[in-house]
Scaffold this motif. Structure first.
Motif, mmCIF file in Angstrom:
data_model
loop_
_atom_site.group_PDB
_atom_site.id
_atom_site.type_symbol
_atom_site.label_atom_id
_atom_site.label_comp_id
_atom_site.label_asym_id
_atom_site.label_seq_id
_atom_site.Cartn_x
_atom_site.Cartn_y
_atom_site.Cartn_z
ATOM 1 N N ASP A 21 0.819 -1.216 0.000
ATOM 2 C CA ASP A 21 0.000 0.000 0.000
ATOM 3 C C ASP A 21 0.849 1.261 0.000
ATOM 4 O O ASP A 21 0.336 2.377 0.097
ATOM 5 C CB ASP A 21 -0.954 0.012 1.211
ATOM 6 C CG ASP A 21 -0.215 -0.169 2.531
ATOM 7 O OD1 ASP A 21 1.000 -0.478 2.487
ATOM 8 O OD2 ASP A 21 -0.819 0.007 3.595
ATOM 9 N N GLY A 22 2.168 1.099 -0.110
ATOM 10 C CA GLY A 22 3.051 2.262 -0.149
ATOM 11 C C GLY A 22 3.325 2.664 -1.591
ATOM 12 O O GLY A 22 2.700 2.137 -2.518
ATOM 13 N N ILE B 140 10.638 6.044 12.227
ATOM 14 C CA ILE B 140 9.660 6.524 11.236
ATOM 15 C C ILE B 140 10.369 7.075 9.995
ATOM 16 O O ILE B 140 9.923 6.890 8.863
ATOM 17 C CB ILE B 140 8.747 7.606 11.881
ATOM 18 C CG1 ILE B 140 7.716 6.932 12.780
ATOM 19 C CG2 ILE B 140 8.057 8.465 10.826
ATOM 20 C CD1 ILE B 140 6.843 7.875 13.568
ATOM 21 N N ASP C 269 13.179 6.123 8.779
ATOM 22 C CA ASP C 269 13.947 5.103 8.048
ATOM 23 C C ASP C 269 13.102 4.411 6.979
ATOM 24 O O ASP C 269 12.792 3.229 7.084
ATOM 25 C CB ASP C 269 14.494 4.078 9.063
ATOM 26 C CG ASP C 269 15.478 3.127 8.423
ATOM 27 O OD1 ASP C 269 16.089 3.504 7.407
ATOM 28 O OD2 ASP C 269 15.622 1.991 8.931
ATOM 29 N N ASN D 243 24.093 1.316 2.124
ATOM 30 C CA ASN D 243 22.679 1.691 2.239
ATOM 31 C C ASN D 243 22.312 2.843 1.282
ATOM 32 O O ASN D 243 21.154 3.184 1.109
ATOM 33 C CB ASN D 243 22.382 2.093 3.699
ATOM 34 C CG ASN D 243 20.927 2.438 3.974
ATOM 35 O OD1 ASN D 243 20.608 3.472 4.545
ATOM 36 N ND2 ASN D 243 20.015 1.583 3.563
ATOM 37 N N ASP E 164 14.733 -2.438 12.359
ATOM 38 C CA ASP E 164 14.415 -1.807 13.652
ATOM 39 C C ASP E 164 15.604 -1.892 14.595
ATOM 40 O O ASP E 164 15.809 -1.023 15.434
ATOM 41 C CB ASP E 164 13.228 -2.521 14.315
ATOM 42 C CG ASP E 164 11.912 -2.006 13.778
ATOM 43 O OD1 ASP E 164 11.912 -1.422 12.677
ATOM 44 O OD2 ASP E 164 10.882 -2.193 14.458
ATOM 45 N N VAL F 107 -2.409 11.656 10.799
ATOM 46 C CA VAL F 107 -3.325 10.760 11.504
ATOM 47 C C VAL F 107 -4.430 11.569 12.191
ATOM 48 O O VAL F 107 -5.621 11.229 12.117
ATOM 49 C CB VAL F 107 -2.562 9.870 12.536
ATOM 50 C CG1 VAL F 107 -3.518 9.029 13.349
ATOM 51 C CG2 VAL F 107 -1.552 8.981 11.822
ATOM 52 N N ALA G 272 1.851 9.776 4.643
ATOM 53 C CA ALA G 272 2.838 10.060 5.694
ATOM 54 C C ALA G 272 3.636 8.772 5.947
ATOM 55 O O ALA G 272 3.117 7.687 5.708
ATOM 56 C CB ALA G 272 2.124 10.497 6.976
ATOM 57 N N GLU H 14 13.528 9.088 -5.831
ATOM 58 C CA GLU H 14 13.954 8.769 -4.461
ATOM 59 C C GLU H 14 15.255 9.489 -4.081
ATOM 60 O O GLU H 14 15.312 10.129 -3.020
ATOM 61 C CB GLU H 14 14.081 7.249 -4.289
ATOM 62 C CG GLU H 14 14.404 6.868 -2.854
ATOM 63 C CD GLU H 14 14.379 5.375 -2.588
ATOM 64 O OE1 GLU H 14 13.775 4.617 -3.382
ATOM 65 O OE2 GLU H 14 14.965 4.965 -1.573
HETATM 66 C C1 57M Z 1 8.971 1.715 9.765
HETATM 67 N N1 57M Z 1 9.575 1.029 7.729
HETATM 68 C C2 57M Z 1 9.626 1.118 6.392
HETATM 69 C C3 57M Z 1 13.507 -1.386 6.955
HETATM 70 C C4 57M Z 1 13.963 -0.298 7.844
HETATM 71 C C5 57M Z 1 2.501 5.372 12.181
HETATM 72 C C6 57M Z 1 3.085 5.131 10.825
HETATM 73 C C7 57M Z 1 3.334 6.342 10.060
HETATM 74 C C8 57M Z 1 4.318 4.280 10.944
HETATM 75 C C9 57M Z 1 5.042 4.041 9.664
HETATM 76 C C10 57M Z 1 6.010 2.983 9.999
HETATM 77 O O1 57M Z 1 5.659 1.843 10.141
HETATM 78 N N2 57M Z 1 7.252 3.429 10.173
HETATM 79 C C11 57M Z 1 8.325 2.676 10.703
HETATM 80 C C12 57M Z 1 9.158 2.194 8.420
HETATM 81 C C13 57M Z 1 10.297 -0.119 5.712
HETATM 82 O O2 57M Z 1 11.668 -0.243 6.157
HETATM 83 C C14 57M Z 1 11.983 -1.242 7.079
HETATM 84 O O3 57M Z 1 11.779 -0.819 8.401
HETATM 85 C C15 57M Z 1 13.032 -0.509 8.992
HETATM 86 C C16 57M Z 1 12.938 0.659 9.921
HETATM 87 N N3 57M Z 1 12.101 0.328 11.003
HETATM 88 O O4 57M Z 1 15.310 -0.419 8.169
HETATM 89 O O5 57M Z 1 13.921 -2.624 7.426
HETATM 90 C C17 57M Z 1 10.305 0.181 4.230
HETATM 91 O O6 57M Z 1 10.972 1.418 4.008
HETATM 92 C C18 57M Z 1 11.724 1.353 2.792
HETATM 93 N N4 57M Z 1 13.169 1.581 3.097
HETATM 94 C C19 57M Z 1 13.966 1.959 2.067
HETATM 95 N N5 57M Z 1 15.304 2.163 2.316
HETATM 96 C C20 57M Z 1 15.860 2.020 3.566
HETATM 97 O O7 57M Z 1 17.083 2.236 3.748
HETATM 98 O O8 57M Z 1 13.535 2.109 0.942
HETATM 99 C C21 57M Z 1 13.663 1.414 4.375
HETATM 100 C C22 57M Z 1 15.008 1.643 4.624
HETATM 101 C C23 57M Z 1 11.055 -0.837 3.409
HETATM 102 C C24 57M Z 1 11.480 -0.012 2.210
HETATM 103 O O9 57M Z 1 10.419 0.069 1.324
HETATM 104 O O10 57M Z 1 10.226 -1.894 3.111
HETATM 105 C C25 57M Z 1 8.181 1.285 5.882
HETATM 106 O O11 57M Z 1 7.925 2.372 5.357
HETATM 107 O O12 57M Z 1 7.411 0.331 6.033
HETATM 108 N N6 57M Z 1 4.145 3.682 8.623
HETATM 109 C C26 57M Z 1 4.340 4.000 7.365
HETATM 110 O O13 57M Z 1 5.381 4.489 7.029
HETATM 111 C C27 57M Z 1 3.203 3.782 6.410
HETATM 112 N N7 57M Z 1 2.429 5.006 6.372
HETATM 113 C C28 57M Z 1 1.094 5.069 6.550
HETATM 114 O O14 57M Z 1 0.441 4.090 6.830
HETATM 115 N N8 57M Z 1 0.557 6.319 6.361
HETATM 116 C C29 57M Z 1 -0.850 6.658 6.501
HETATM 117 C C30 57M Z 1 -1.081 7.449 7.817
HETATM 118 C C31 57M Z 1 -2.542 7.645 8.058
HETATM 119 C C32 57M Z 1 -0.266 7.053 8.959
HETATM 120 C C33 57M Z 1 -1.242 7.646 5.452
HETATM 121 O O15 57M Z 1 -0.482 8.575 5.178
HETATM 122 O O16 57M Z 1 -2.325 7.494 4.898
HETATM 123 C C34 57M Z 1 3.672 3.563 4.995
HETATM 124 N N9 57M Z 1 4.673 2.601 4.857
HETATM 125 C C35 57M Z 1 4.688 1.744 3.800
HETATM 126 N N10 57M Z 1 3.735 1.660 2.982
HETATM 127 N N11 57M Z 1 5.727 0.931 3.584
HETATM 128 C C36 57M Z 1 2.451 3.320 4.136
HETATM 129 C C37 57M Z 1 2.581 2.418 3.056
#
Ligand code: 57M
Length: 359
Positions: free
Chosen positions: A60-61, A191, A193, A255, A265, A306, A321, A334
């Motif tokens: 969904d991202g 957040i 990352d 990276n 994490d 949110v 976000a 990117e």
């Molecule tokens: C973790 N993790 C990355 C990787 C990294 C409350 C909410 C906003 C929280 C947020 C969230 O979960 N944040 C924390 C973010 C993930 O990366 C992994 O996680 C580790 C860090 N904890 O080291 O192992 C993805 O990020 C990308 N990535 C890179 N390069 C890097 O060097 O490209 C990471 C490191 C990886 C990769 O794609 O898979 C993550 O984004 O999941 N949630 C979100 O960020 C989500 N946002 C969201 O739901 N937004 C909603 C609102 C209402 C909150 C909205 O705006 O409508 C999004 N995240 C994703 N997809 N992935 C939504 C969709």
């Protein structure tokens, strides 16, 4: 360790005198941590790939992220290893603060490791529940707050940037305040990352800035001259910050876009907590909001998104976000988002450095 082994030799050979200097040990701690990450990186990436510890990517991202599925993650283990080894080699191990920052780095790394382990190895898609993760963070952060609070002569006054005459004394409330700073920073970095190098870049910048703050806070003459809080022993924390910056650079080698490894994490939670703790020890707690301003902006983007989403039954301020996703969905490439965010982080760190004079 090297300090304890080699500095005493200065009595026979004066060249070993150099091990007394924090500046010298900071430089070599940075290089040591950098080289460990740089040389072990390829091996760690191969090992993680072999163990199939590859990133699961949410669908969904932004669609551009789907191709990142399977990128080895949990690279934070390498970062923590290199920081720990380098810190143990180059700091004065009788320094209380050194052990506190190592405790936090490894402790929060442990929480992140459990989370990653459940997701990557046990294949539980959500990892630790938000509640359990927060509980573990709160326990560790409170313990850290207590450890700092009981350290001899530690001031429970907080420093307000730009206002040298205002520094409220929180008393035992400082423990809670320190815990909030540590938990907040840990989660804010987590957040952020979400793009290649997006978290580690500003972490290197923040570590470099705090390297300077730790040095000046630990130097009685400079601290008095600049009229900042003198914190006996905090100079050794400059060496830890150097190790963090060096390790970050070594990790960024792999990276950087397109990333060959993510920190997971285990990396984001521990590095965030570590920089939060450094801010507490050096008595530049509030200033962290400026030094790490990018992490604050990213976190606020989530809070506003949110909040607005809930208040308006599903309307959004940003396309998605945290903020980096918003710009990706607007069509920025990117690397463009990453480098521009780094530029902002550098500018904010520079402004924060000016508070040493502007007060
Ligand atoms: C973790 N993790 C990355 C990787 C990294 C409350 C909410 C906003 C929280 C947020 C969230 O979960 N944040 C924390 C973010 C993930 O990366 C992994 O996680 C580790 C860090 N904890 O080291 O192992 C993805 O990020 C990308 N990535 C890179 N390069 C890097 O060097 O490209 C990471 C490191 C990886 C990769 O794609 O898979 C993550 O984004 O999941 N949630 C979100 O960020 C989500 N946002 C969201 O739901 N937004 C909603 C609102 C209402 C909150 C909205 O705006 O409508 C999004 N995240 C994703 N997809 N992935 C939504 C969709």
């Amino acid at each position: 360790m090297l300090y304890h082994l080699l500095y005493p030799l200065h009595k026979t050979l004066s060249v070993f005198n150099v091990f007394r200097y924090i500046t010298f040990r900071t430089i070599y701690a940075s290089l040591t941590a950098f080289l460990i990450c740089f040389f072990l990186g390829p091996w760690v990436i191969r090992k993680l790939s072999y163990m199939q510890i590859g990133q699961y990517v949410r669908d969904d991202g932004p669609q551009t992220h789907l191709k990142k599925a399977g990128t080895p993650t949990m690279g934070g283990t390498l970062i923590i290893f290199s920081i720990t080894v380098s810190t143990l080699l180059w700091t004065n191990l009788t320094n209380y603060f050194v052990w506190i920052v190592l405790f936090v780095t490894v402790g929060f790394g442990g929480i992140g490791f459990i989370d990653d382990y459940l997701m990557q190895i046990k294949k539980q898609s959500k990892g630790l529940t938000v509640r359990n993760k927060f509980l573990l963070q709160a326990i560790l952060a409170m313990v850290t707050g207590i450890l700092v609070y009981v350290s001899p002569d530690f001031s429970t006054r907080i420093t307000i940037p730009f206002f040298k005459n205002i520094s409220p004394d929180l008393g035992w409330g400082y423990i809670l305040f320190a815990a909030l700073v540590i938990i907040g920073t840990s989660n804010a970095v987590n957040i952020t990352d979400g793009l290649d190098g997006l978290a580690i870049g500003p972490l290197i910048i923040a570590s470099a800035a705090y390297m300077v703050f730790a040095y000046v806070a630990g130097h009685v003459k400079i601290a008095n001259y600049l009229q900042i809080n003198y914190v006996a022993g905090s100079g050794e924390i400059a060496i830890f910050c150097g190790a963090m910056a060096g390790s970050g650079l070594g990790f960024l080698w792999f990276n950087s876009y397109p990333a060959q490894i993510f920190m997971g994490d285990v990396g984001s939670l521990s590095l965030g907590a570590a920089i939060g703790t450094v801010a507490v020890i050096t008595k530049q707690e509030i200033l962290l909001a400026l030094v790490g301003g990018l992490f604050v902006i990213e976190t606020l983007s989530v809070i506003f998104q949110v909040g607005f989403f809930k208040m308006t039954n599903g309307r959004r301020i940003f396309r998605m976000a945290p903020l980096h996703h918003h710009f990706e969905l607007k069509g920025w490439s990117e690397p463009k988002v990453i480098v521009r965010f780094w530029i902002i982080a550098i500018a904010l760190a520079l402004i924060s450095m000016s508070t040493l004079k502007l007060r």
